[in-house]
Design a protein around this motif. Structure first.
Motif, PDB file in Angstrom:
ATOM      1  N   HIS A   1       0.839  -1.206   0.082  1.00 53.22           N
ATOM      2  CA  HIS A   1       0.072   0.017   0.116  1.00 53.22           C
ATOM      3  C   HIS A   1       0.848   1.441  -0.104  1.00 53.22           C
ATOM      4  CE1 HIS A   1      -3.240   2.593   0.861  1.00 53.22           C
ATOM      5  NE2 HIS A   1      -2.692   3.114   1.819  1.00 53.22           N
ATOM      6  N   GLU A   2       1.928   1.169   0.800  1.00 54.80           N
ATOM      7  CA  GLU A   2       2.875   2.338   0.937  1.00 54.80           C
ATOM      8  C   GLU A   2       3.520   2.453  -0.339  1.00 54.80           C
ATOM      9  OE1 GLU A   2       5.698   1.598   3.813  1.00 54.80           O
ATOM     10  OE2 GLU A   2       4.561   1.978   5.385  1.00 54.80           O
ATOM     11  N   ARG A   3       3.585   1.677  -1.450  1.00 51.09           N
ATOM     12  CA  ARG A   3       4.261   1.532  -2.727  1.00 51.09           C
ATOM     13  C   ARG A   3       3.206   1.833  -3.863  1.00 51.09           C
ATOM     14  NH1 ARG A   3       7.971   1.187   0.633  1.00 51.09           N
ATOM     15  NH2 ARG A   3       9.799   0.068   0.405  1.00 51.09           N
TER      16      ARG A   3
ATOM     17  N   GLY B   1       7.085   1.980  11.512  1.00 51.76           N
ATOM     18  CA  GLY B   1       6.879   1.851  10.208  1.00 51.76           C
ATOM     19  C   GLY B   1       7.102   0.466   9.701  1.00 51.76           C
TER      20      GLY B   1
END
Length: 392
Positions: free
Chosen positions: A240-242, A364
């Motif tokens: 999701h972060e990517r 994180g």
């Protein structure tokens, strides 16, 4: 049943019976584990309620693990299998009869306990069928395919039946799956009952932890099991972060599962060249290296490559752990040793996601991968120590 005396054809037939029996039990649990939370969400239940429901599948087997191991040690394969089938069948019946949330919780408890009860006796029986370490590695590699296949059969069947005829019909089909284990049990020979124990206070299961090899092996197994859990937990967050799509994330997880299955198919062909301790140490080093690199890549293709490498490393672990466990524990207490391993894994699977959530929120997703990679990489030295203890 003498392990060394089992002819090859009989061993293959018995092993097939064990594999199909585990698929029958595990598929029921996997199907209920997919369908019950989905039904709860359709009823408007909160995410917290769904989380509790999911946790019960892993929590319930913990108190029943040692009784399952002791029963397997005393009575062999068939009697504890009947208990496992009874628990799973009861869970499926309850889920099919009522859609109440508390009933779903009870179904989770029963099917989770039944699948684990059966797994303990199946793994114990499989290890005792093999006549030498190489044969044990082969046996546990084939047996390791059963959970992977079950996680396809159960959810796919449940999903198809939900779409066709609703939740109750899905649970009705799932509850019939454990009964198939009774049919395949006929392929597994009955063991000769062990002699009655000598008069005196029976040994507590925790006494097995006085064996340094077993303590070290359980630590290694916990680290590798936690690595499996952290990958399943963190990968969607990292994806999701990517800004990866849901299909890309699903493909990466699929690549991981395919690599696990592929390495377990390959191990029987290479078993005569493999050493348990060397494979464990190599797998832990490889896992640590992959976890160090994983957060640094942004491409879905490179993440899929990392997933394949990680699946290859972690997929090779279970056959080696189970073979080593049978080697280092007393012959008459294999069931108890497997039960202790099961308790460690289920306890970890229940608590580690909570820890991952806290650490991930604070530091994180990348920090979780790096921390786990450092721990697993350091554990490779422990794996070499286990190998040295086996040689002495």
């Amino acid at each position: 049943m003498s392990a060394a005396a089992v002819p090859k054809i009989a061993l293959n037939r018995s092993l097939l019976g064990l594999i199909l029996g585990q698929i029958a039990l595990h598929s029921c649990m996997a199907g209920v584990r997919m369908a019950a939370p989905l039904q709860a969400l359709n009823q408007g239940r909160s995410a917290w309620s769904v989380g509790v429901l999911m946790a019960l599948f892993a929590v319930a087997p913990i108190p029943l693990a040692l009784p399952a191991g002791r029963m397997a040690d005393r009575h062999g394969y068939h009697r504890p299998l009947y208990v496992a089938v009874g628990l799973s069948l009861a869970g499926g019946v309850i889920a099919a009869l009522t859609s109440h949330y508390l009933a779903m919780c009870l179904a989770a408890v029963l099917t989770g306990a039944g699948a684990n009860f059966g797994m303990i006796t199946i793994q114990r029986t499989a290890g005792r069928m093999a006549g030498n370490p190489t044969e044990r590695i082969r046996v546990f590699s084939w047996l390791g395919l059963a959970p992977a296949l079950s996680n396809v059969v159960g959810p796919v069947t449940a999903g198809a039946m939900i779409d066709l005829a609703g939740f109750r019909s899905a649970f009705a089909v799932l509850m019939l799956m454990p009964v198939a284990a009774l049919f395949w049990a006929r392929q597994v020979p009955r063991e000769i009952a062990p002699p009655p124990p000598a008069v005196g206070r029976p040994s507590a299961s925790w006494d097995l932890l006085r064996l340094p090899q077993l303590r070290h092996l359980l630590l290694l197994n916990w680290l590798l099991s936690a690595s499996w859990d952290v990958h399943a937990f963190v990968l969607p967050i990292l994806g999701h972060e990517r800004n990866l799509s849901a299909s890309a994330i699903g493909t990466i997880l699929g690549a991981f599962a395919a690599a696990v299955a592929a390495v377990r198919l390959a191990i029987p062909l290479l078993a005569h060249r493999l050493s348990e301790s060397q494979v464990l140490a190599g797998a832990m080093l490889a896992t640590g290296c992959v976890f160090a690199v994983y957060p640094l890549v942004a491409s879905a293709w490179f993440m899929a490559l990392c997933a394949v490498l990680l699946g290859t490393a972690l997929g090779a672990v279970q056959p080696m752990v189970m073979s080593t466990l049978h080697h280092i524990t007393p012959h008459h207490r294999h069931g108890e040793a497997i039960a202790l391993r099961s308790m460690v894994i289920n306890f970890s699977s229940s608590l580690m996601p909570l820890l991952f959530g806290v650490v991930g929120a604070a530091l994180g997703a990348s920090a979780l991968f790096w921390a786990m990679g450092a721990a697993v990489g350091a554990g490779s030295f422990q794996a070499r120590r286990v190998g040295g203890e086996l040689r002495t």
